[in-house]
Design a protein around this motif. Structure first.
Motif, PDB file in Angstrom:
ATOM      1  N   ARG A  18      50.146  13.751 108.317  1.00 23.23           N
ATOM      2  CA  ARG A  18      49.464  14.384 109.442  1.00 23.23           C
ATOM      3  C   ARG A  18      50.243  14.075 110.715  1.00 23.23           C
ATOM      4  NH1 ARG A  18      44.621  16.782 110.025  1.00 23.23           N
ATOM      5  NH2 ARG A  18      44.076  16.359 107.872  1.00 23.23           N
ATOM      6  N   CYS A  65      50.644  12.731  95.108  1.00 28.37           N
ATOM      7  CA  CYS A  65      51.461  13.300  96.187  1.00 28.37           C
ATOM      8  C   CYS A  65      51.081  12.615  97.505  1.00 28.37           C
ATOM      9  CB  CYS A  65      51.271  14.815  96.276  1.00 28.37           C
ATOM     10  SG  CYS A  65      49.730  15.305  97.008  1.00 28.37           S
ATOM     11  N   TRP A  66      51.901  12.889  98.507  1.00 30.03           N
ATOM     12  CA  TRP A  66      51.692  12.316  99.837  1.00 30.03           C
ATOM     13  C   TRP A  66      51.062  13.360 100.747  1.00 30.03           C
ATOM     14  CZ3 TRP A  66      52.456   7.305 101.342  1.00 30.03           C
ATOM     15  CH2 TRP A  66      53.148   6.479 100.453  1.00 30.03           C
ATOM     16  N   HIS A  67      50.161  12.889 101.624  1.00 30.37           N
ATOM     17  CA  HIS A  67      49.582  13.770 102.640  1.00 30.37           C
ATOM     18  C   HIS A  67      50.020  13.232 104.003  1.00 30.37           C
ATOM     19  CE1 HIS A  67      47.212  15.639  99.566  1.00 30.37           C
ATOM     20  NE2 HIS A  67      46.571  14.514  99.288  1.00 30.37           N
ATOM     21  N   ALA A  81      51.987  22.272  97.979  1.00 33.38           N
ATOM     22  CA  ALA A  81      52.714  21.025  98.305  1.00 33.38           C
ATOM     23  C   ALA A  81      54.217  21.271  98.321  1.00 33.38           C
ATOM     24  CB  ALA A  81      52.369  19.938  97.286  1.00 33.38           C
ATOM     25  N   ARG A  87      55.343  16.013  97.252  1.00 31.36           N
ATOM     26  CA  ARG A  87      55.410  15.096  96.108  1.00 31.36           C
ATOM     27  C   ARG A  87      56.321  13.914  96.394  1.00 31.36           C
ATOM     28  NH1 ARG A  87      57.002  19.631  92.396  1.00 31.36           N
ATOM     29  NH2 ARG A  87      57.260  18.049  90.794  1.00 31.36           N
ATOM     30  N   THR A 124      48.133  18.228  91.988  1.00 33.11           N
ATOM     31  CA  THR A 124      48.972  18.384  93.173  1.00 33.11           C
ATOM     32  C   THR A 124      48.635  19.709  93.853  1.00 33.11           C
ATOM     33  OG1 THR A 124      50.733  17.213  92.041  1.00 33.11           O
ATOM     34  CG2 THR A 124      51.369  18.445  94.005  1.00 33.11           C
ATOM     35  N   PRO A 125      48.396  19.705  95.177  1.00 32.77           N
ATOM     36  CA  PRO A 125      48.054  20.972  95.845  1.00 32.77           C
ATOM     37  C   PRO A 125      49.131  22.026  95.592  1.00 32.77           C
ATOM     38  CG  PRO A 125      47.846  19.094  97.350  1.00 32.77           C
ATOM     39  CD  PRO A 125      48.450  18.576  96.086  1.00 32.77           C
ATOM     40  N   ASP A 150      48.173   9.935  97.717  1.00 28.60           N
ATOM     41  CA  ASP A 150      46.981  10.375  96.988  1.00 28.60           C
ATOM     42  C   ASP A 150      47.245  10.107  95.507  1.00 28.60           C
ATOM     43  OD1 ASP A 150      45.209  11.946  95.494  1.00 28.60           O
ATOM     44  OD2 ASP A 150      45.125  13.528  97.023  1.00 28.60           O
ATOM     45  N   ALA A 188      48.961  19.278 109.093  1.00 31.39           N
ATOM     46  CA  ALA A 188      48.997  18.500 107.847  1.00 31.39           C
ATOM     47  C   ALA A 188      49.976  19.115 106.832  1.00 31.39           C
ATOM     48  CB  ALA A 188      47.599  18.455 107.246  1.00 31.39           C
ATOM     49  N   TRP A 189      50.537  18.265 106.020  1.00 34.00           N
ATOM     50  CA  TRP A 189      51.462  18.673 104.956  1.00 34.00           C
ATOM     51  C   TRP A 189      51.169  17.816 103.720  1.00 34.00           C
ATOM     52  CZ3 TRP A 189      52.502  17.855 109.975  1.00 34.00           C
ATOM     53  CH2 TRP A 189      53.138  18.857 110.701  1.00 34.00           C
ATOM     54  N   SER A 190      51.470  18.366 102.562  1.00 33.05           N
ATOM     55  CA  SER A 190      51.435  17.578 101.327  1.00 33.05           C
ATOM     56  C   SER A 190      52.803  17.711 100.680  1.00 33.05           C
ATOM     57  CB  SER A 190      50.369  18.111 100.373  1.00 33.05           C
ATOM     58  OG  SER A 190      49.100  17.971 100.956  1.00 33.05           O
TER      59      SER A 190
END
Ligand code: N01
Length: 539
Positions: A130, A126-128, A12, A140, A8-9, A121, A136-138
């Motif tokens: 746009r 997690c979700w990305h 995030a 969970r 996970t980034p 992803d 952009a955001w990431s």
């Protein structure tokens, strides 16, 4: 908070919420209070959701404001004083802004931010997201708080682009005042939005032509200043009042009980007296008069005929009155709550076109051609509703596990579990959408229920070290079967409503909300949680 996966980034968010209407605002407040890193993305330049977009003349709530309001904070519900029984759109928008300020929500809301893409992803769990402008955001978890009625429906009328006047849609109304004085106005549609705006436009316009496909049942709101004695009584035990409301199928209206006997078991005189009493009270109280109005067509027909007799007594021209009388069961399409709707047709400057007899052939540069006759207009209002429940989600590039697009997943209809989650879309929750009872409740009751359930779920996952939650396809199909079985016991399948998607050409005809009533629905959600989130797969 559930543990992040190794991939996970680092930056995030814990939770990304899409939409800053009543759902997004409460979601942000609640989840932030649990210590989570939350961000809200909102397409509009303001908070308020529905009450920001729907600002046509006469727009107001159809559930009494003392019940259509947040219950999560005692101080908030005590300090806010509604000016009217049914608040108008500007006051509802002020309320949303007040809540945003009072709970310091704005620092985590990004306005003017339309989410265009949302991809899961699987590796990073997690979700990305746009936005239209490329940011952009990431996160969970994602909560889609964009409302079931936020995707306006603009029918493909031939010639629409040739119209030389102004075209407005009820759900995308301009922010500057619209001057109807001296104008010839055409309104297409006779749902709740049209029923609210028609009396006001008629008072100002030179002429108003209403194009009706299905007549509406409209019950008087009897709106007026807030009854301060009732307000004092409710506020003396607001928590108790809310709790009693949550025991009602609709989540509101606990001050009135249905007649102890079903409509089919009382005399004509009793039935008429009860319906007359409810007509005098106004609003949705009419549909709560007897317990069998939604389950027995014969009982329902009594209430239909009662309202038709009111229409005939109000509208002087018998041909117009007949055209305004609906033939479908009352409540099958959402009841309209009005102020002076039927009486508006007694005005000399108002005419009604029944498009079943005189179909709309096309829009011309100077009006609407229907049944071979051109009706002059220099302002055309489309009060043509929404692509309900599915439209708000399917217009986003929303892809779950394996790149599955929500449009493909929902091609046969909006499969879901508890209205809150969709198999193939882990860690994504949908608020007040298909499968929820929201369309039949005071929506804020549903919003608070959903957010509290989601927050409990996230805490439960954290305690057990889970990273993802997703319903099984089996649980989803059982739930959808249950929804259909319940709907089949009601009158809801016997008309063309947005509950069924019947207002959108080509949309699968499928009953989308849960008609089992709020208490049954809430208990089912609670039971799933008590059983360790049965029907969900957790990792
Ligand atoms: O939309 P609607 P709405 N040709 O779908 C007609 C909430 N709401 O914006 O019935 C001709 O009800 C369509 O005809 P038909 C509330 O939940 C609440 O008014 O499909 N006509 C219908 O008459 C409500 O239910 C409030 O045959 C066409 C109208 O357009 C929901 O939002 C206020 C047509 C659309 O009515 C939606 O209400 C406003 C066509 N091609 C809204 N296509 C409150 O009071 C559609 N129509 C809080």
């Amino acid at each position: 908070m559930p543990a992040p996966s190794a991939r996970t980034p680092a930056d995030a968010l814990d939770v990304l919420i899409v939409g800053a209407g009543f759902g997004g605002l409460y979601g942000l407040h609640k989840l932030r209070s649990l210590g989570l890193k939350v961000r809200v993305l909102e397409a509009a330049p303001s908070v308020g959701g529905t009450w920001y977009a729907n600002r046509y003349p006469g727009a107001r709530v159809d559930i009494q404001s003392l019940e259509y309001s947040y219950s999560f904070d005692e101080a908030l519900q005590q300090e806010w004083n509604w000016s009217e029984r049914y608040a108008a759109q500007p006051e509802l928008l002020r309320y949303a802004n007040h809540v945003a300020d009072r709970f310091d929500l704005r620092r985590d809301i990004e306005l003017d931010t339309r989410v265009e893409q949302m991809h899961f992803d699987e590796g990073a769990r997690c979700w990305h997201a746009r936005s239209a402008d490329g940011r952009a955001w990431s996160a969970r978890f994602v909560i889609m708080a964009i409302g079931p009625l936020s995707s306006p429906n603009t029918p493909a009328f031939e010639g629409l682009s040739s119209f030389e006047g102004r075209v407005l849609h009820s759900a995308a109304w301009p922010h500057e005042p619209v001057d109807f004085a001296g104008r010839d106005v055409a309104v297409i549609g006779t749902g709740s939005s049209a029923v609210q705006m028609i009396p006001i436009i008629a008072e100002q316009a030179r002429s108003l032509t209403v194009f009706q496909r299905t007549p509406a049942y409209a019950v008087p709101a009897h709106n007026g200043p807030t009854d301060r004695e009732r307000e004092r009584r409710i506020k003396a035990d607001y928590a108790g009042f809310r709790a009693r409301n949550r025991k009602m199928r609709s989540g509101f209206g606990s001050e009135l009980s249905p007649h102890p006997l079903p409509a089919m078991q009382v005399s004509d005189a009793v039935r008429d007296a009860v319906l007359e009493e409810r007509w005098a009270i106004g609003g949705f109280s009419l549909l709560g008069a007897f317990t069998d109005l939604f389950t027995d067509m014969r009982a329902n027909e009594f209430a239909c005929e009662f309202v038709r007799s009111k229409i005939r007594s109000i509208v002087q021209d018998t041909t117009v009155a007949a055209a305004l009388c609906p033939s479908h069961p009352i409540g099958c399409k959402r009841l309209c709550v009005d102020t002076g709707y039927y009486a508006t047709y007694n005005r000399a400057n108002v005419s009604l076109v029944d498009v079943n007899r005189a179909p709309i052939e096309r829009i011309t540069p100077h009006g609407v051609l229907a049944g071979g006759r051109e009706h002059a207009a220099d302002l055309l209002v489309l009060a043509t509703g929404f692509d309900a429940f599915t439209g708000p989600l399917t217009r986003i590039d929303l892809r779950g596990r394996g790149g599955l697009h929500i449009r493909d997943k929902w091609q046969p209809g909006p499969l879901n579990y508890l209205g809150l989650a969709v198999a193939g879309f882990p860690n994504l929750f949908n608020l007040v959408g298909a499968g929820s009872t929201s369309a039949f409740t005071s929506v804020i009751v549903s919003i608070e229920h959903h957010i509290d359930w989601i927050a409990d779920c996230m805490q439960w996952m954290q305690e057990r070290g889970h990273t993802t939650i997703e319903p099984t396809e089996e649980a989803e199909s059982h739930y959808v079967e249950l929804m259909h079985a319940i709907a089949q016991q009601t009158i809801f399948l016997s008309c063309n409503s947005w509950y069924l998607g019947a207002n959108i050409p080509g949309k699968p005809r499928l009953f989308m909300p849960m008609a089992g009533g709020f208490p049954m629905y809430a208990e089912r959600c609670a039971a799933v949680a008590r059983d360790g989130y049965s029907g969900f797969v957790l990792h």
